[in-house]
Design an enzyme around this catalytic site. Structure first.
Site, PDB file in Angstrom:
ATOM      1  N   ASP A 202       0.827  -1.209   0.000  1.00  0.00           N
ATOM      2  CA  ASP A 202       0.000   0.000   0.000  1.00  0.00           C
ATOM      3  C   ASP A 202       0.863   1.261   0.000  1.00  0.00           C
ATOM      4  OD1 ASP A 202       0.989  -0.379   2.529  1.00  0.00           O
ATOM      5  OD2 ASP A 202      -0.908  -0.051   3.578  1.00  0.00           O
ATOM      6  N   ASP A 279       7.919  -4.416  14.100  1.00  0.00           N
ATOM      7  CA  ASP A 279       8.573  -3.097  13.977  1.00  0.00           C
ATOM      8  C   ASP A 279       8.910  -2.494  15.348  1.00  0.00           C
ATOM      9  OD1 ASP A 279       5.806  -2.996  14.081  1.00  0.00           O
ATOM     10  OD2 ASP A 279       5.579  -1.473  12.529  1.00  0.00           O
TER      11      ASP A 279
END
Ligand code: UD1
Ligand code: MN
Length: 435
Positions: A202, A279
């Protein structure tokens, strides 16, 4: 130490000079009786000479002191010299792109940009790793395999994880982490690449996306304190960045969202890869170990993934306002060595702490508008959060590190003015308790 040497040298020269003058006078007129008027003349010339010599010595001393670095150096990351005598032939460096996909057929939007903007398929081979076994998405990707040499691989483990009740809502993050682990193992252990650029399905990319990663590759591989190059600035919203498209920073905060890593880093962190929230895990000091990422002033990616694993609120509030760089900066023609730790740290400290300190009220009132840049100090977590909210920057921490911070300093633009939101100059380290 050096200054003391210079001073001793001056004293020695002065003494020698006196001895020489004395000897000359004595040898010229040994035993002669000199009339007092002549004696006065000789003395006068001697004094004049000494005065001249002292002045010459003084000016030499001053120039020496300037050379030894008491004068501020006028470094600027903005005006960069052209790259000269580069040791890397950057057009020969192969940087594979790993595109992480799942069930969004709009993956073609990302793929089209990657293919249009890469220089050659040899230099930037594209691997699409697909999770979720979503057939319509697989069909979209397959078209690129035939026409553009894209490699399409599928994450084979589609089992649902066993999660307890309170973790069930995070299932998506578990799957993403599992997919990343598998895909990166493929890149480094199966395809044997030495570097990777990771993007998600995306992301839009800037015209100089590939140029940026090529040019920063030598920094990534030669500065051991750099473990990643990222395309992302967490405070990169419209109106919060300058026009300096070529401006880059070091960041203690791992930004992700279009980032490059070396094989040796994967060999280090891959074996202990987490089962979820990969992350944030990377942002932890146990992994990061004080290493930094290079990040741009203006983002080289932006996301159009309004519907995703994290819900749309974050997108509405932050992500959709990110400014994607629209200029091509010829980074590979620039000298980026200012980003190396030994060059960057002294320069950055001076840049920040030579900037006049003001209050947040002064920033907001515009009463210091005549100054090029302003510095606002924070000392506590609460103060950081409250001030960040007022100034419109991200106010969260991960493992004690504020987003985009380098040595605690957050650089951004407020109403056209550069602001350094910074701790006191004697800052030593992050406090992991700041969350
Ligand atoms: C957010 C982050 C993203 C990070 C992820 C995990 C932003 C804007 N995005 O994801 O960078 O990787 O958290 O902490 O901050 N995917 C799979 N399997 C799945 C579901 C998704 O592989 O089961 C893939 C998607 O194709 C995409 C990536 O994982 O490439 C992220 O998924 P997305 O739905 O975009 O979630 P974000 O909330 O953006
Ligand atoms: Mn996303």
């Amino acid at each position: 130490m050096r200054r003391r040497h210079v001073v001793s040298a001056v004293v020695a020269v002065f003494l020698c000079w006196n001895v020489i003058i004395y000897l000359i006078l004595m040898l010229r007129h040994p035993g002669k009786v000199i009339p007092p008027s002549m004696e006065l003349d000789i003395l006068d010339t001697g004094i004049q000479n000494q005065l001249k010599q002292n002045l010459a010595l003084l000016s030499k001393l001053q120039s020496l002191r300037n050379e030894t670095g008491n004068k501020p150096k006028t470094h600027s990351p903005i005006v960069l010299p052209d790259r000269k005598g580069d040791v890397h032939d950057l057009s020969k460096v192969v940087l594979p792109v790993l595109l992480i996909a799942c069930d969004r057929v709009t993956v073609n939007r990302s793929l089209n940009q990657l293919i249009r903007l890469r220089t050659t398929k040899e230099q930037f081979p594209i691997i699409v790793s697909q999770d979720c076994a979503h057939k319509p998405t697989a069909e979209v990707i397959q078209k690129y395999v035939v026409t553009d040499n894209v490699v399409h691989i599928m994450q084979p483990n589609q089992t649902n994880m066993e999660l307890n009740k309170k973790d069930k809502k995070f299932l998506g993050y578990y799957k993403i982490a599992r997919h990343y682990k598998w895909a990166l193992d493929q890149v480094f252990l199966k395809f044997n690449y030495s570097t990777v650029i990771i993007v998600e399905d995306d992301l839009d990319i800037s015209p100089d996306f590939f140029e940026y990663f090529s040019a920063t590759y030598p920094i990534l591989t030669s500065d051991p304190s750099v473990w990643c190059v990222s395309a992302w600035n967490d405070n990169g919203k419209n109106g919060m960045v300058s026009e300096e498209a070529e401006l880059l920073y070091r960041s203690d905060f791992f930004p992700g969202l279009g980032w490059m890593m070396e094989r040796k880093t994967w060999l280090e962190i891959g074996p202990k890869w987490p089962i979820t929230f990969w992350d944030d895990w990377m942002r932890h000091q146990d992994q990061r170990k004080d290493r930094v990422c290079i990040r741009p002033e203006i983002c080289r990616t932006s996301t159009f993934g309004k519907k995703g694993v994290s819900k749309g609120l974050y997108f509405e509030k932050h992500l959709k306002h990110i400014k994607l760089n629209d200029q091509f900066v010829a980074f590979t023609k620039k000298n980026l060595s200012y980003l190396m730790k030994e060059n960057y740290d002294p320069w950055f400290k001076r840049l920040v702490y030579d900037t006049p300190e003001v209050t947040v009220a002064e920033v907001m009132s515009g009463s210091k508008k005549h100054l090029k840049a302003l510095r606002v100090t924070y000392t506590t977590k609460e103060q950081f959060k409250a001030t960040a909210k007022k100034l419109g920057i991200m106010d969260d921490f991960k493992a004690g590190v504020p987003r985009v911070a380098y040595r605690g300093v957050v650089s951004f633009v407020h109403h056209g003015q550069r602001i350094y939101f910074a701790p006191k100059p004697d800052w030593q380290k992050y406090d992991i308790k700041w969350t």
